[in-house]
Design a protein around this motif. Structure first.
Motif, PDB file in Angstrom:
ATOM      1  N   ALA A  80       0.830  -1.201   0.000  1.00 30.21           N
ATOM      2  CA  ALA A  80       0.000   0.000   0.000  1.00 30.21           C
ATOM      3  C   ALA A  80       0.870   1.259   0.000  1.00 30.21           C
ATOM      4  O   ALA A  80       0.546   2.252  -0.666  1.00 30.21           O
ATOM      5  CB  ALA A  80      -0.924  -0.009   1.215  1.00 30.21           C
ATOM      6  N   ALA A 116      -0.148   5.208  -0.771  1.00 27.93           N
ATOM      7  CA  ALA A 116      -1.098   5.436   0.322  1.00 27.93           C
ATOM      8  C   ALA A 116      -0.388   6.047   1.525  1.00 27.93           C
ATOM      9  O   ALA A 116       0.722   5.658   1.872  1.00 27.93           O
ATOM     10  CB  ALA A 116      -1.763   4.117   0.720  1.00 27.93           C
ATOM     11  N   GLN A 153      -4.355   6.701   5.519  1.00 27.68           N
ATOM     12  CA  GLN A 153      -5.172   5.903   4.597  1.00 27.68           C
ATOM     13  C   GLN A 153      -4.993   4.409   4.844  1.00 27.68           C
ATOM     14  O   GLN A 153      -5.954   3.639   4.775  1.00 27.68           O
ATOM     15  CB  GLN A 153      -4.797   6.255   3.155  1.00 27.68           C
ATOM     16  N   ILE A 154      -3.761   3.997   5.117  1.00 24.82           N
ATOM     17  CA  ILE A 154      -3.510   2.587   5.450  1.00 24.82           C
ATOM     18  C   ILE A 154      -4.280   2.192   6.703  1.00 24.82           C
ATOM     19  O   ILE A 154      -4.875   1.109   6.781  1.00 24.82           O
ATOM     20  CB  ILE A 154      -1.996   2.344   5.643  1.00 24.82           C
ATOM     21  N   ARG A 208      -7.058   3.630   7.971  1.00 25.74           N
ATOM     22  CA  ARG A 208      -8.512   3.668   7.799  1.00 25.74           C
ATOM     23  C   ARG A 208      -9.018   2.583   6.860  1.00 25.74           C
ATOM     24  O   ARG A 208     -10.060   1.973   7.123  1.00 25.74           O
ATOM     25  CB  ARG A 208      -8.933   5.036   7.268  1.00 25.74           C
ATOM     26  N   ARG A 209      -8.299   2.345   5.768  1.00 28.65           N
ATOM     27  CA  ARG A 209      -8.838   1.483   4.708  1.00 28.65           C
ATOM     28  C   ARG A 209      -8.277   0.065   4.715  1.00 28.65           C
ATOM     29  O   ARG A 209      -8.820  -0.805   4.033  1.00 28.65           O
ATOM     30  CB  ARG A 209      -8.579   2.135   3.350  1.00 28.65           C
ATOM     31  N   ILE A 210      -7.222  -0.175   5.462  1.00 31.93           N
ATOM     32  CA  ILE A 210      -6.634  -1.511   5.488  1.00 31.93           C
ATOM     33  C   ILE A 210      -6.650  -2.099   6.895  1.00 31.93           C
ATOM     34  O   ILE A 210      -7.215  -3.172   7.124  1.00 31.93           O
ATOM     35  CB  ILE A 210      -5.194  -1.496   4.933  1.00 31.93           C
ATOM     36  N   PRO A 228     -10.418  -2.297   8.823  1.00 34.12           N
ATOM     37  CA  PRO A 228     -11.280  -3.399   8.365  1.00 34.12           C
ATOM     38  C   PRO A 228     -10.734  -4.786   8.695  1.00 34.12           C
ATOM     39  O   PRO A 228     -11.503  -5.708   8.964  1.00 34.12           O
ATOM     40  CB  PRO A 228     -11.336  -3.185   6.838  1.00 34.12           C
ATOM     41  N   LYS A 248     -11.503  -5.949  12.361  1.00 36.47           N
ATOM     42  CA  LYS A 248     -12.907  -5.779  12.725  1.00 36.47           C
ATOM     43  C   LYS A 248     -13.352  -6.732  13.841  1.00 36.47           C
ATOM     44  O   LYS A 248     -14.078  -6.316  14.751  1.00 36.47           O
ATOM     45  CB  LYS A 248     -13.780  -5.970  11.482  1.00 36.47           C
ATOM     46  N   TYR A 286     -12.810 -10.105   5.798  1.00 36.18           N
ATOM     47  CA  TYR A 286     -11.562  -9.882   5.086  1.00 36.18           C
ATOM     48  C   TYR A 286     -10.591 -10.984   5.443  1.00 36.18           C
ATOM     49  O   TYR A 286     -10.563 -11.479   6.565  1.00 36.18           O
ATOM     50  CB  TYR A 286     -10.964  -8.519   5.457  1.00 36.18           C
TER      51      TYR A 286
END
Length: 307
Positions: free
Chosen positions: A205, A210, A214-215, A217-219, A222, A225, A305
């Protein structure tokens, strides 16, 4: 191997399976007995008493659904339920957010410093809630409290207030005390999940441009979780059964505006000897807890995921 040999092997395998099953049952039996004695039986007994007017002495007489009808007319019950939900929701939100961010920051620390950092931040989770309440009592007391003393020392005397008597501040103070005791557990759970994320995925990423945010929040979020769900469950349940810290901080004041449901249940049972009515409130409280668990399950459902 002939059929007779295969038969002996199969028979031996079944015998071993029964042997290990018997060992497992023997190991589980003490825990099962303890659960039945101290969890299942009291719960069933509470449900039975909720339909009686038992005062702790004498015979328990059935009153049908009268106790549950009285709940709808009990102003203190609804105020206590509202306060309990307030503390549970806000303490869970801030505990999870703070613990998650601190777990993420831990990834950028060296091993030794990270271990010390996590140990220090997790230590409040090992302190009893009553002790936590007393600690924050020294911080927020109006006359000799640490916070007001600091505000006066830096020339901000106009910001001082009776934190535990002011209706606008007393509830946030209790939330702060609860978050301080709970966020360490969330941090440890989320950090354990973050450690399981593949470094190759993060480096890939970064190569794609990224940013670290961003890493995160988006990787990272999730992928952990399940850990976030577990942390939310623990903190939410901890907030719902809040009792000790409220008793030591405010004792339900000012003017009973911070009374919580466990406090009101205990007061009815052991002060007013209304064990039947207290049992009915316990049953209603169990229903509220189950509703919150269902809501959490619905909020965290969705895609899964793999990494």
């Amino acid at each position: 191997m002939n059929n007779r040999g295969k038969g002996r092997e199969k028979k031996k395998g079944k015998s071993m399976k029964r042997h290990y099953m018997l060992i497992g049952i023997c190991l589980l039996l003490p825990a099962l007995v303890i659960y039945l004695l101290f969890m299942a039986y009291p719960l069933c007994r509470t449900f039975v008493l909720s339909f009686t007017n038992w005062t702790g002495f004498g015979e328990a007489k059935s009153v049908g659904f009268q106790n549950f009808t009285n709940i709808f007319q009990d102003h203190t019950f609804w105020m206590a339920l509202k306060n309990t939900i307030y503390f549970a929701v806000f303490s869970a939100i801030f505990s999870v957010l703070l613990g998650l961010v601190l777990a993420w920051l831990n990834l950028y620390m060296r091993r030794m410093e990270g271990q010390i950092f996590r140990t220090i931040l997790f230590s409040p989770s090992m302190i009893a809630p009553t002790i936590t309440g007393l600690l924050f009592l020294f911080v927020f007391t109006e006359d000799v409290g640490l916070l007001n003393s600091l505000l006066k020392a830096v020339g901000l005397s106009n910001l001082t207030t009776a934190w535990l008597s002011n209706m606008a501040t007393v509830k946030p103070v209790i939330v702060i005390a609860t978050v301080w005791r709970q966020f360490g557990l969330t941090m440890v759970l989320c950090y354990a999940g973050l450690q399981g994320v593949s470094n190759e995925l993060i480096e890939s990423a970064r190569l794609d441009g990224a940013s670290e945010l961003q890493i995160f929040r988006r990787i990272l979020v999730p992928l952990i979780k399940p850990q976030i769900e577990l942390a939310t469950m623990f903190t939410m349940l901890g907030g719902l059964r809040i009792y000790d810290s409220v008793v030591s901080l405010t004792a339900g004041g000012p003017a009973r505006q911070t009374v919580v449901l466990p406090m009101w249940i205990v007061e009815n049972a052991f002060t007013y000897s209304k064990y039947g009515y207290a049992s009915a409130m316990c049953v209603a409280f169990i229903g509220v807890v189950l509703i919150f668990i269902l809501i959490l399950k619905l909020l965290f459902r969705g895609e899964s995921y793999e990494y």
